[in-house]
Design a protein around this motif. Structure first.
Motif, PDB file in Angstrom:
ATOM      1  N   ASP A  90       0.839  -1.208   0.000  1.00  0.00           N
ATOM      2  CA  ASP A  90       0.000   0.000   0.000  1.00  0.00           C
ATOM      3  C   ASP A  90       0.864   1.244   0.000  1.00  0.00           C
ATOM      4  O   ASP A  90       2.006   1.224   0.448  1.00  0.00           O
ATOM      5  CB  ASP A  90      -0.894   0.033   1.243  1.00  0.00           C
ATOM      6  CG  ASP A  90      -2.228  -0.655   1.006  1.00  0.00           C
ATOM      7  OD1 ASP A  90      -2.646  -0.764  -0.160  1.00  0.00           O
ATOM      8  OD2 ASP A  90      -2.845  -1.072   1.995  1.00  0.00           O
ATOM      9  N   GLY A  91       0.294   2.310  -0.462  1.00  0.00           N
ATOM     10  CA  GLY A  91       0.980   3.589  -0.478  1.00  0.00           C
ATOM     11  C   GLY A  91       0.341   4.501  -1.495  1.00  0.00           C
ATOM     12  O   GLY A  91      -0.654   4.158  -2.128  1.00  0.00           O
ATOM     13  N   GLU A  92       0.928   5.649  -1.647  1.00  0.00           N
ATOM     14  CA  GLU A  92       0.451   6.611  -2.639  1.00  0.00           C
ATOM     15  C   GLU A  92       0.807   6.117  -4.034  1.00  0.00           C
ATOM     16  O   GLU A  92       1.797   5.417  -4.215  1.00  0.00           O
ATOM     17  CB  GLU A  92       1.102   7.985  -2.401  1.00  0.00           C
ATOM     18  CG  GLU A  92       0.681   8.655  -1.114  1.00  0.00           C
ATOM     19  CD  GLU A  92      -0.802   8.979  -1.080  1.00  0.00           C
ATOM     20  OE1 GLU A  92      -1.332   9.483  -2.094  1.00  0.00           O
ATOM     21  OE2 GLU A  92      -1.429   8.694  -0.050  1.00  0.00           O
ATOM     22  N   TRP A  93       0.009   6.512  -5.014  1.00  0.00           N
ATOM     23  CA  TRP A  93       0.288   6.164  -6.411  1.00  0.00           C
ATOM     24  C   TRP A  93       1.620   6.774  -6.826  1.00  0.00           C
ATOM     25  O   TRP A  93       1.826   7.982  -6.732  1.00  0.00           O
ATOM     26  CB  TRP A  93      -0.837   6.668  -7.317  1.00  0.00           C
ATOM     27  CG  TRP A  93      -0.526   6.505  -8.772  1.00  0.00           C
ATOM     28  CD1 TRP A  93      -0.121   7.479  -9.631  1.00  0.00           C
ATOM     29  CD2 TRP A  93      -0.569   5.302  -9.535  1.00  0.00           C
ATOM     30  NE1 TRP A  93       0.089   6.947 -10.885  1.00  0.00           N
ATOM     31  CE2 TRP A  93      -0.182   5.599 -10.852  1.00  0.00           C
ATOM     32  CE3 TRP A  93      -0.900   3.976  -9.235  1.00  0.00           C
ATOM     33  CZ2 TRP A  93      -0.124   4.655 -11.867  1.00  0.00           C
ATOM     34  CZ3 TRP A  93      -0.836   3.036 -10.244  1.00  0.00           C
ATOM     35  CH2 TRP A  93      -0.458   3.374 -11.532  1.00  0.00           C
ATOM     36  N   ASP A  94       2.555   5.939  -7.253  1.00  0.00           N
ATOM     37  CA  ASP A  94       3.855   6.373  -7.744  1.00  0.00           C
ATOM     38  C   ASP A  94       4.184   5.470  -8.928  1.00  0.00           C
ATOM     39  O   ASP A  94       4.669   4.342  -8.749  1.00  0.00           O
ATOM     40  CB  ASP A  94       4.906   6.250  -6.647  1.00  0.00           C
ATOM     41  CG  ASP A  94       6.292   6.701  -7.089  1.00  0.00           C
ATOM     42  OD1 ASP A  94       6.564   6.765  -8.310  1.00  0.00           O
ATOM     43  OD2 ASP A  94       7.115   6.976  -6.200  1.00  0.00           O
ATOM     44  N   GLU A  95       3.907   5.950 -10.125  1.00  0.00           N
ATOM     45  CA  GLU A  95       4.034   5.115 -11.316  1.00  0.00           C
ATOM     46  C   GLU A  95       5.444   4.584 -11.514  1.00  0.00           C
ATOM     47  O   GLU A  95       5.633   3.408 -11.827  1.00  0.00           O
ATOM     48  CB  GLU A  95       3.577   5.882 -12.549  1.00  0.00           C
ATOM     49  CG  GLU A  95       3.515   5.013 -13.773  1.00  0.00           C
ATOM     50  CD  GLU A  95       2.862   5.705 -14.955  1.00  0.00           C
ATOM     51  OE1 GLU A  95       2.846   5.098 -16.028  1.00  0.00           O
ATOM     52  OE2 GLU A  95       2.382   6.848 -14.816  1.00  0.00           O
ATOM     53  N   ALA A  96       6.443   5.413 -11.326  1.00  0.00           N
ATOM     54  CA  ALA A  96       7.826   4.968 -11.529  1.00  0.00           C
ATOM     55  C   ALA A  96       8.197   3.864 -10.537  1.00  0.00           C
ATOM     56  O   ALA A  96       8.787   2.847 -10.913  1.00  0.00           O
ATOM     57  CB  ALA A  96       8.791   6.141 -11.407  1.00  0.00           C
ATOM     58  N   ALA A  97       7.835   4.052  -9.274  1.00  0.00           N
ATOM     59  CA  ALA A  97       8.129   3.040  -8.253  1.00  0.00           C
ATOM     60  C   ALA A  97       7.353   1.751  -8.528  1.00  0.00           C
ATOM     61  O   ALA A  97       7.879   0.643  -8.358  1.00  0.00           O
ATOM     62  CB  ALA A  97       7.792   3.577  -6.872  1.00  0.00           C
ATOM     63  N   LEU A  98       6.106   1.889  -8.973  1.00  0.00           N
ATOM     64  CA  LEU A  98       5.284   0.720  -9.303  1.00  0.00           C
ATOM     65  C   LEU A  98       5.928  -0.074 -10.439  1.00  0.00           C
ATOM     66  O   LEU A  98       6.038  -1.305 -10.370  1.00  0.00           O
ATOM     67  CB  LEU A  98       3.868   1.152  -9.691  1.00  0.00           C
ATOM     68  CG  LEU A  98       2.951   0.056 -10.229  1.00  0.00           C
ATOM     69  CD1 LEU A  98       2.715  -1.021  -9.189  1.00  0.00           C
ATOM     70  CD2 LEU A  98       1.628   0.660 -10.693  1.00  0.00           C
TER      71      LEU A  98
END
Length: 157
Positions: A90-98
């Motif tokens: 879980d966490g904030e949306w972070d496209e690069a990290a995802l």
């Protein structure tokens, strides 16, 4: 036959664009390269595929009147095989990290299942979208494919 300068320039640009697409998409025109943008969690039909199941690339289906991913038995040879799922914390949306997390997780899952490697077979992750993430989707599907054609039944063991 007389052609205008504009027609010749347009033809040259179109030819360059077509050839450029072939050269940059893959080293050979008959090679397909799929990445984490090929499919996502909102692609119709992809959520019906389970680990170990095979499916073909999205195509128009008259029954659904839409472009959809359709299950195909692995024994028939397919374009893709789901080989596992990675749960994202879980966490904030972070496209690069995802993207980084998904690629790393799918590579680890692949090396656990095929420790000796699998020559000629590539992988890509199917990612949640910002919309599905907002709805609680934290699942990445790991998919393998053969860039030069269909997976054989032996590939999908």
């Amino acid at each position: 036959m007389v052609t205008s300068l504009g027609t010749r320039v347009a033809g040259a640009l179109l030819s360059t664009a077509l050839l450029g697409g072939l050269v940059t998409a893959a080293s050979r025109p008959d090679t397909v390269v799929k990445d984490d943008s090929f499919l996502d969690a909102e692609t119709p039909g992809v959520l019906n595929i389970e680990a170990g199941e095979c499916f073909d690339d999205p195509a128009y289906d008259v029954t659904f009147a839409d472009v959809i991913v359709v299950y195909r038995p692995c024994a028939e040879g397919a374009q893709n095989q789901s080989y596992g799922f990675v749960q994202v914390p879980d966490g904030e949306w972070d496209e690069a990290a995802l993207r980084t997390y998904a690629w790393d997780g799918c590579r680890r899952a692949q090396s656990r299942r095929w420790p000796a490697g699998d020559p000629g077979v590539a992988l890509y992750p199917v990612l949640p979208t910002p919309e599905t993430w907002a709805d609680g989707d934290r699942t990445v599907m790991c998919v393998r494919y053969r860039p030069t054609g269909r997976l054989s039944p032996a590939d999908t063991r």
